[in-house]
Design an enzyme around this catalytic site. Structure first.
Site, PDB file in Angstrom:
ATOM      1  CB  SER A 140     -20.799  81.501  51.396  1.00 58.17           C
ATOM      2  OG  SER A 140     -19.974  82.566  50.953  1.00 58.17           O
ATOM      3  CE1 TYR A 153     -16.669  78.111  51.022  1.00 59.12           C
ATOM      4  CE2 TYR A 153     -16.954  80.191  49.859  1.00 59.12           C
ATOM      5  CZ  TYR A 153     -17.091  79.428  51.003  1.00 59.12           C
ATOM      6  OH  TYR A 153     -17.660  79.981  52.133  1.00 59.12           O
TER       7      TYR A 153
END
Length: 253
Positions: A140, A153
């Site tokens: 990401s 995350y």
């Protein structure tokens, strides 16, 4: 014998698009799903329409180490593995001060531990085959910059980026190349969108002023599996429409 690519969480979104584009390149495809078996079956039907083979299996990376053994079943069914795309992931949002430890661990279990175990299973088979291979971790942009109220995350994606580099350094002697693709805001089910949401001016805060399409991630994965990427390893390739370039001075007008 056809080359084999296994893509985790390929029942929808980026994983499904990776499966379809690699099938178009002639790869037999291993498909995994966690909760959407019908989605996996749909992916398999589309893969087979390209004249290649598809196998599906349920993969539960929340139950480790046993859950990762499903990857061994896929390898046995398909006969080999040449490409692994670690696309499965989980995320949760909560302020750092309120983050419960069990929620923190759930994210790390799937996003880091799961990728580690799947990569280890795949790499051991690639070494046994003696013909090298490719491992691609879908991280990401938050591998590189934090997402507010998502410390677990963010930390997990940073860890997966570090694992990518460590694996690349150790596995290069076996001609196994390891890279990461770091998507920005992509129109996927995880984000509550699909490719129909990729419209001009839909997201002015991104310099390209739109969300990304799944094929714009999958096409880079396909390149990393090609001969054109034979000199590329240990890299994290950002695909974000310029998101990482934006700052408080950026004026979308």
């Amino acid at each position: 014998m056809a080359q084999v690519a296994i893509i985790t969480a390929s029942d929808s979104g980026i994983g499904k698009e990776c499966a379809l584009l690699l099938a178009q390149q002639g790869f037999d495809i291993g498909i995994t799903w966690h909760s959407d078996e019908e989605g996996a079956k749909d992916t398999a039907r589309e893969v087979v329409s390209h004249g290649v083979r598809a196998e599906i299996v349920q993969l539960d990376l929340g139950n480790l180490p046993e859950g990762a053994l499903a990857l061994e079943k896929l390898i046995q069914r398909l006969g080999r593995i040449d490409v692994l795309v670690n696309n499965a992931g989980a995320m949760t949002k909560a302020p750092f001060l309120d983050m419960a430890f069990d929620e923190w661990r759930k994210i790390f279990t799937v996003d880091v531990d799961g990728a580690f175990l799947c990569s280890q299973i795949a790499a051991r088979q690639m070494v046994k085959q003696g013909q090298g291979g490719r491992i691609i971790n879908i991280t990401s942009v938050h591998e590189h910059t934090p997402l507010p109220d998502a410390s677990a995350y963010t930390a997990a994606k940073h860890a997966l980026g570090g694992l990518t580099k460590a694996m690349a350094l150790e596995l290069v002697r076996h001609k196994i190349l390891v890279n990461a693709v770091a998507p920005g805001a992509i129109a996927t089910p995880m984000n509550g969108m699909d490719d129909s949401d990729v419209k001009p001016d839909a997201e002015p805060s991104i310099p390209l002023r739109r969300f990304g399409a799944t094929h714009e991630i999958a096409s880079l994965v396909v390149w990393l599996c090609s001969e054109g990427a034979n000199y590329t390893t240990g890299q994290s390739l950002i695909v974000d429409g310029g998101f990482m370039l934006a700052n408080p001075q950026f004026n979308p007008e």
